[in-house]
Scaffold this motif. Structure first.
Motif, PDB file in Angstrom:
ATOM      1  N   ALA A  22     -45.135 -19.839  -6.357  1.00  0.00           N
ATOM      2  CA  ALA A  22     -43.844 -20.243  -7.546  1.00  0.00           C
ATOM      3  C   ALA A  22     -43.314 -20.675  -7.308  1.00  0.00           C
ATOM      4  O   ALA A  22     -43.227 -20.777  -6.350  1.00  0.00           O
ATOM      5  N   GLU A  23     -42.448 -21.792  -8.163  1.00  0.00           N
ATOM      6  CA  GLU A  23     -41.609 -22.481  -7.793  1.00  0.00           C
ATOM      7  C   GLU A  23     -41.384 -22.622  -9.409  1.00  0.00           C
ATOM      8  O   GLU A  23     -41.425 -23.655 -10.391  1.00  0.00           O
ATOM      9  N   SER A  24     -39.819 -23.493  -9.203  1.00  0.00           N
ATOM     10  CA  SER A  24     -38.956 -23.856 -10.437  1.00  0.00           C
ATOM     11  C   SER A  24     -38.771 -25.476 -10.505  1.00  0.00           C
ATOM     12  O   SER A  24     -38.651 -25.710  -9.132  1.00  0.00           O
ATOM     13  N   ILE A  25     -38.738 -25.979 -11.417  1.00  0.00           N
ATOM     14  CA  ILE A  25     -39.071 -27.804 -11.056  1.00  0.00           C
ATOM     15  C   ILE A  25     -37.788 -28.177 -12.712  1.00  0.00           C
ATOM     16  O   ILE A  25     -38.229 -27.365 -13.722  1.00  0.00           O
ATOM     17  N   ASP A  26     -36.742 -28.774 -11.853  1.00  0.00           N
ATOM     18  CA  ASP A  26     -36.306 -29.794 -12.729  1.00  0.00           C
ATOM     19  C   ASP A  26     -37.212 -30.149 -13.931  1.00  0.00           C
ATOM     20  O   ASP A  26     -36.307 -29.813 -14.925  1.00  0.00           O
ATOM     21  N   GLN A  27     -37.583 -30.460 -13.599  1.00  0.00           N
ATOM     22  CA  GLN A  27     -37.646 -31.192 -14.838  1.00  0.00           C
ATOM     23  C   GLN A  27     -39.418 -32.243 -15.200  1.00  0.00           C
ATOM     24  O   GLN A  27     -40.129 -32.538 -14.160  1.00  0.00           O
ATOM     25  N   VAL A  84     -47.366 -33.408 -16.175  1.00  0.00           N
ATOM     26  CA  VAL A  84     -46.826 -34.677 -15.351  1.00  0.00           C
ATOM     27  C   VAL A  84     -45.277 -34.084 -15.471  1.00  0.00           C
ATOM     28  O   VAL A  84     -44.599 -33.416 -15.903  1.00  0.00           O
ATOM     29  N   GLY A  85     -45.600 -34.007 -13.889  1.00  0.00           N
ATOM     30  CA  GLY A  85     -44.286 -33.620 -12.516  1.00  0.00           C
ATOM     31  C   GLY A  85     -44.538 -32.473 -12.088  1.00  0.00           C
ATOM     32  O   GLY A  85     -43.523 -32.094 -11.452  1.00  0.00           O
ATOM     33  N   THR A 131     -39.851 -32.291 -23.055  1.00  0.00           N
ATOM     34  CA  THR A 131     -39.762 -32.413 -21.675  1.00  0.00           C
ATOM     35  C   THR A 131     -38.369 -31.743 -21.163  1.00  0.00           C
ATOM     36  O   THR A 131     -37.536 -31.851 -21.659  1.00  0.00           O
ATOM     37  N   GLY A 132     -38.599 -30.517 -19.725  1.00  0.00           N
ATOM     38  CA  GLY A 132     -37.555 -30.321 -19.155  1.00  0.00           C
ATOM     39  C   GLY A 132     -37.950 -29.419 -17.990  1.00  0.00           C
ATOM     40  O   GLY A 132     -39.599 -29.355 -17.680  1.00  0.00           O
ATOM     41  N   PRO A 133     -37.106 -28.785 -17.928  1.00  0.00           N
ATOM     42  CA  PRO A 133     -37.637 -27.513 -17.187  1.00  0.00           C
ATOM     43  C   PRO A 133     -38.631 -26.734 -16.731  1.00  0.00           C
ATOM     44  O   PRO A 133     -38.628 -26.286 -17.996  1.00  0.00           O
ATOM     45  N   ILE A 134     -39.425 -26.290 -15.918  1.00  0.00           N
ATOM     46  CA  ILE A 134     -40.092 -25.511 -15.974  1.00  0.00           C
ATOM     47  C   ILE A 134     -40.542 -24.304 -14.636  1.00  0.00           C
ATOM     48  O   ILE A 134     -39.763 -24.486 -13.781  1.00  0.00           O
TER      49      ILE A 134
END
Length: 273
Positions: A22-27, A84-85, A131-134
């Motif tokens: 698990a990880e946080s993605i800024d964008q 994407v991202g 678009t945003g953090p996930i």
């Protein structure tokens, strides 16, 4: 596993089979695609024809994602989700080049889907992007799945639900990331559940002739089928067939509802007030 999960996830699972991924993605940018009036379409086709129809379109979308280096997340019923991202290659590229070039790949997939829609003229797609953090990670051990969570997922889904047949809708968060080459028009303010009035935009594309879509008084367009498999007789066992395919008892669900695994286990009505 290579067909179920992104390659970097498979590598991590093999290194640490019992570990939490698990990880946080800024964008990141997420695209939701929904087949318009799918319930009506499904009610007049056999299970075999329905699955052939879904496989044909979803296989085409898979090819588009591969071509443009977009990550497929999942299909849920008659919805297709890609992003994407979310993979390391995208995040590394984004650190040095920004999000514009990455989100343009997703726009290209959306354009290809629109082109396919107008070429075949047998089903319309309602699309939404945000678009945003996930938060991204793997859920499950017997049948592990790569999942995305957070408000960005919810908003992308609602952009789709409140969008227009045959169009891609997105908000300010995505608009501000688009490269100059991407053209769009303002749709104005729309009411979105949990967010109030939201300004949205529609992607401009070459296929602007929507006369093949029958628009009833309620404003929801229905495609005029051209494929023989779409005009078959009534088959009541259809929902049971769908249940076996996606693992959800569609027969137990209210009409117009979907199970969206990206938004925990909430049931979201497609006609959000």
């Amino acid at each position: 596993l290579g067909y179920m999960l992104p390659p970097f996830i498979v590598t991590n699972l093999l290194k640490d089979p019992g570990g939490i991924i698990a990880e946080s993605i800024d964008q990141a940018s997420i695209l939701f695609v929904m087949m318009e009036e799918f319930d009506q379409l499904a009610s007049r086709t056999s299970p075999e024809e329905l699955l052939s129809f879904l496989n044909r379109y979803f296989t085409n979308m898979d090819r588009m994602c591969i071509q443009h280096k977009v990550t497929k997340i999942e299909t849920v019923g008659a919805e297709y989700v890609c992003a994407v991202g979310v993979v390391p290659e995208d995040r590394d590229f984004q650190e040095t080049h920004g999000h514009q070039d990455i989100v343009e790949r997703l726009i290209k997939v959306a354009r290809d889907i629109l082109d396919l829609q107008y070429k075949q003229r047998e089903v319309a797609f309602r699309m939404g992007m945000h678009t945003g953090p996930i938060v991204a990670g793997v859920v499950g051990s017997k049948l592990p799945r790569f999942r995305l969570f957070g408000d960005t997922i919810n908003t992308a889904a609602r952009m789709m639900q409140k969008g227009l047949p045959g169009e891609l809708q997105f908000g300010e968060a995505t608009r501000s990331c688009l490269p100059d080459s991407v053209q769009f028009s303002s749709r104005g303010l729309i009411e979105m559940k949990g967010k109030g009035q939201v300004r949205t935009y529609l992607l401009r594309h070459a296929n602007t002739n929507r006369t093949w879509l029958r628009v009833p008084s309620g404003g929801s367009a229905t495609p005029t089928p051209s494929h023989p498999s779409i005009v078959s007789g009534q088959r009541p066992q259809l929902l049971r067939c769908l249940s076996s395919v996606v693992g959800t008892r569609f027969a137990d669900m209210d009409v117009g509802c979907r199970i969206d695994s990206f938004r925990t286990v909430d049931r979201v009505n497609h006609s959000i007030d």
